[in-house]
Design an enzyme around this catalytic site. Sequence first.
Site, mmCIF file in Angstrom:
data_model
loop_
_atom_site.group_PDB
_atom_site.id
_atom_site.type_symbol
_atom_site.label_atom_id
_atom_site.label_comp_id
_atom_site.label_asym_id
_atom_site.label_seq_id
_atom_site.Cartn_x
_atom_site.Cartn_y
_atom_site.Cartn_z
ATOM 1 N N LYS A 153 0.833 -1.214 0.000
ATOM 2 C CA LYS A 153 0.000 0.000 0.000
ATOM 3 C C LYS A 153 0.864 1.260 0.000
ATOM 4 O O LYS A 153 0.497 2.254 -0.617
ATOM 5 C CB LYS A 153 -0.938 0.024 1.215
ATOM 6 C CG LYS A 153 -1.999 -1.056 1.208
ATOM 7 C CD LYS A 153 -3.011 -0.872 0.080
ATOM 8 C CE LYS A 153 -4.055 -1.978 0.121
ATOM 9 N NZ LYS A 153 -4.444 -2.499 -1.185
ATOM 10 N N LYS A 184 -4.922 -15.514 -11.937
ATOM 11 C CA LYS A 184 -6.277 -15.872 -11.529
ATOM 12 C C LYS A 184 -7.198 -14.667 -11.620
ATOM 13 O O LYS A 184 -6.739 -13.532 -11.755
ATOM 14 C CB LYS A 184 -6.256 -16.445 -10.115
ATOM 15 C CG LYS A 184 -5.517 -15.561 -9.134
ATOM 16 C CD LYS A 184 -5.438 -16.205 -7.752
ATOM 17 C CE LYS A 184 -4.867 -15.205 -6.793
ATOM 18 N NZ LYS A 184 -5.492 -15.027 -5.529
ATOM 19 N N LYS A 241 -9.964 -8.587 -8.851
ATOM 20 C CA LYS A 241 -10.639 -7.341 -9.192
ATOM 21 C C LYS A 241 -9.674 -6.286 -9.708
ATOM 22 O O LYS A 241 -10.061 -5.392 -10.429
ATOM 23 C CB LYS A 241 -11.512 -6.815 -8.054
ATOM 24 C CG LYS A 241 -10.954 -6.854 -6.668
ATOM 25 C CD LYS A 241 -12.064 -6.451 -5.675
ATOM 26 C CE LYS A 241 -11.743 -6.887 -4.259
ATOM 27 N NZ LYS A 241 -12.831 -6.781 -3.332
#
Length: 326
Positions: free
Chosen positions: A107, A189, A192
């Site tokens: 982050k 995979k 989002k």
Amino acid sequence: MSGIRPTGFLHLGNYFGAVRNYVRMQDEFDCFFMVADLHSLTTHPDTRELKINVQRVLAENIASGLDPEKVALYCQSHIRETSELYLYLNMLAYQGELEKTVTFKDKVRQQPDNVNAGLLTYPVLQTADIILHRAELVPVGKDQEQHLEMARTFANRFNHRYGEVFPEPKAFNFGDELIKVPSLDGAGKMSKSENQLATLYLSDDDEMIRKKVMKAKTDSGPSEPNSKKPDYIENIFLLMKLVSKPETIRHYEMAFNDCTVRYGDLKKQLAEDMVAFITPIRQRAETIRQDQKYLKEVMEKGAEKARRSAKETMDKVREAMRLNYY
Ligand code: TRP
């Protein structure tokens, strides 16, 4: 106990990796499933869409089979006890170990202008969510392993300093069947954050599902009988295994092995099977989303159950910490 951040639409990876596990757990265990709206503030400070997103997550989980009568399905911010426990746990969490967390470092790279303290103590809040119910089994994916490890550390540290209150929480899944839901572009995979056109969402309409599936990468087919499948073809078969009938899969396996497979037909079949799988979930979720009264009742009932369990734990916590002066 598990938590779901209200920061995106549910996709097939979430469905097979998480939600389906919750649904299976609800008949065997005393379950707490929470929408982690407070956690989302660490990365999404704009709260104008929060209500819609929270309602969407609730609706999509219920539409997937989670039963608010069987489990406590609630919103993190409705349980004020979480914030109290989070505060106590913050005194037991050290800057050094928090800074070493992989998700924190990610982050910092992704949002260098908003490295807030909530981001640093994200695993502390997650620990509070879990041990607030003295939960032992936490159905989560691999990406949450480090957070679970930290939850064990903080729970043990509390027990050592103030007395035994918390059991050790550990990651849980049924057997060893961690299912991979490959993305439609043959790489990685479904997720989002990556290629949206390669990810099938539970909210995709029929046309969108067909369009995405038909775009999946194929080639001109095998030229030798019983060849090894290239990764991107293997992935299409993996997706078929999730939603198609055994005889359909057998048919296409045979066609692949004797080199008569037509990928156009295979993808058309997969698209129709995906539509048949996703459409009822999408329609149920839409109906639920429109029923504000029902959603409110679900949240109230869930919060009530979660609060009852939270109060019991917090009595023990305050007593162990000698904070009960009267
Ligand atoms: N951090 C989790 C995620 O990003 C969400 C979460 C919040 C959670 N609180 C939790 C997961 C408690 C398990 C238990 O997916």
